[in-house]
Design a protein around this motif. Structure first.
Motif, short mmCIF file in Angstrom:
data_model
loop_
_atom_site.label_atom_id
_atom_site.label_comp_id
_atom_site.label_asym_id
_atom_site.label_seq_id
_atom_site.Cartn_x
_atom_site.Cartn_y
_atom_site.Cartn_z
N THR A 3 0.83 -1.21 0.00
CA THR A 3 0.00 0.00 0.00
C THR A 3 0.86 1.26 0.00
N GLY B 86 -1.44 10.99 0.44
CA GLY B 86 -2.47 10.24 -0.26
C GLY B 86 -2.01 9.67 -1.59
N ARG C 160 -2.95 6.01 -3.17
CA ARG C 160 -4.08 5.68 -4.04
C ARG C 160 -3.60 5.26 -5.43
N CYS D 100 -18.14 5.35 -1.28
CA CYS D 100 -16.86 5.73 -0.71
C CYS D 100 -16.82 5.35 0.77
N LEU E 147 -8.50 8.84 2.00
CA LEU E 147 -9.51 7.81 1.75
C LEU E 147 -10.93 8.33 1.97
N TRP F 88 -14.13 6.31 -5.73
CA TRP F 88 -13.27 5.41 -6.49
C TRP F 88 -13.80 5.17 -7.90
N TYR G 145 -12.33 7.54 -10.18
CA TYR G 145 -10.88 7.32 -10.31
C TYR G 145 -10.59 6.14 -11.23
#
Length: 295
Positions: A33, A39, A42, A77, A88, A93, A96
């Motif tokens: 991760t 951030g 992501r 989300c 987050l 998402w 994205y």
């Protein structure tokens, strides 16, 4: 047959599966991760999605993503997760990824994995308990995941076993189940003797007297919590998942003996207590299962 990507976003790793709606996993993959304060992590989730899309070489129907925290009302989300995975909260998402995406809590995803493709198949009313660093869970009623107000249903680690206990859980609950058996509290519960539940169980298996007392006391409290959940929700089956369940018979044998003391069994009917089928991929599998179930 429809195909989905399931993503399990953890603080350490992103786990992904490419899965058909019949449960066949076509590909699984892991990447770090790399949680950071800006951030940028992501981008690693997007890398996972692109990897699985490229492997499939065909359009992907849906994406499911599981993560810690509370999802919003329409599962677009994670709406609430303070102090972890910056960026987050409220991140959409679907925009994205450019693909239809639903998001849910990671313990809820673990329940979905078991309900659709695991031990809970064929049952309508069930509870999942995840026993690890903390204690989480999920509830299934009439064959459907119950998320509740604010999507927080299933925070079963934060039920109280002792209202007079000064030790508070992260939700402010005294005497919580999480404190009683979670790995997060083992050093305090053992007065510094054990650093992990694995160490405690190993000492118990070697007939260490202090370890035997501490472990069986923790399992007894787990049994009391389970019996209380049975009284409240009357499920057909309770499934235990998470790292602590790798203790195997050292957990399940005394647990079943304690359950016999505390469970109310009208007409001799008992609630099944089973070990989860899925391990570290349960969140990713469950995220995909949730999308197949909802879309």
């Amino acid at each position: 047959m429809k195909v989905a990507i399931g993503i399990d976003l953890g603080g350490t790793n992103v786990k992904g599966v490419l899965m058909r709606e019949d449960g066949e996993i076509l590909k699984q993959h892991y990447i770090p991760t790399k949680d950071d304060a800006e951030g940028k992590w992501r981008e690693n989730v997007l890398e996972m999605v692109n990897f699985l899309k490229d492997f499939h070489q065909k359009p992907i129907d849906f994406i499911g993503l599981s993560a810690p925290g509370l999802a919003n009302a329409d599962n677009k989300c994670i709406a609430h997760l303070p102090n972890r995975l910056f960026g987050l909260e409220n991140f959409i998402w679907e925009e994205y990824f450019g693909t239809k995406t639903l998001v849910l809590n990671d313990a809820h995803a673990a329940l979905m994995a078991e309900a659709k493709f695991g031990i809970m198949q064929g049952y309508k009313h069930a509870i999942l308990l995840t026993l690890g660093t903390g204690v989480g869970g999920g509830i299934m009623i009439n064959g459907q995941l119950y998320q509740g107000l604010s999507q927080m249903a299933g925070h079963l680690g934060h039920i109280s076993l002792n209202a007079n206990d000064d030790e508070l859980s992260i939700l402010g609950m005294s005497g919580s189940l999480e404190y009683a058996i979670g790995n997060c509290s083992i050093e305090r519960r053992s007065i510094g003797r054990f650093q992990s539940t694995h160490e405690l169980v190993k000492a118990y298996q070697n007939n260490d007297s202090f370890a035997t007392w501490l472990w069986l006391d923790s399992v007894r409290k787990l049994a009391i919590a389970i019996a209380s959940l049975i009284n409240a929700l009357s499920p057909e089956i309770i499934v235990l998942a998470g790292g602590i369940t790798t203790a195997g018979d050292a957990l399940f044998k005394p647990l079943n003996e304690f359950i016999e003391l505390f469970e109310f069994r009208p007409k001799g009917k008992t609630t099944l207590i089973k070990h989860a089928k899925f391990a570290d991929l349960s969140g990713a599998i469950g995220a995909a299962a949730f999308v197949f179930d909802k879309v």
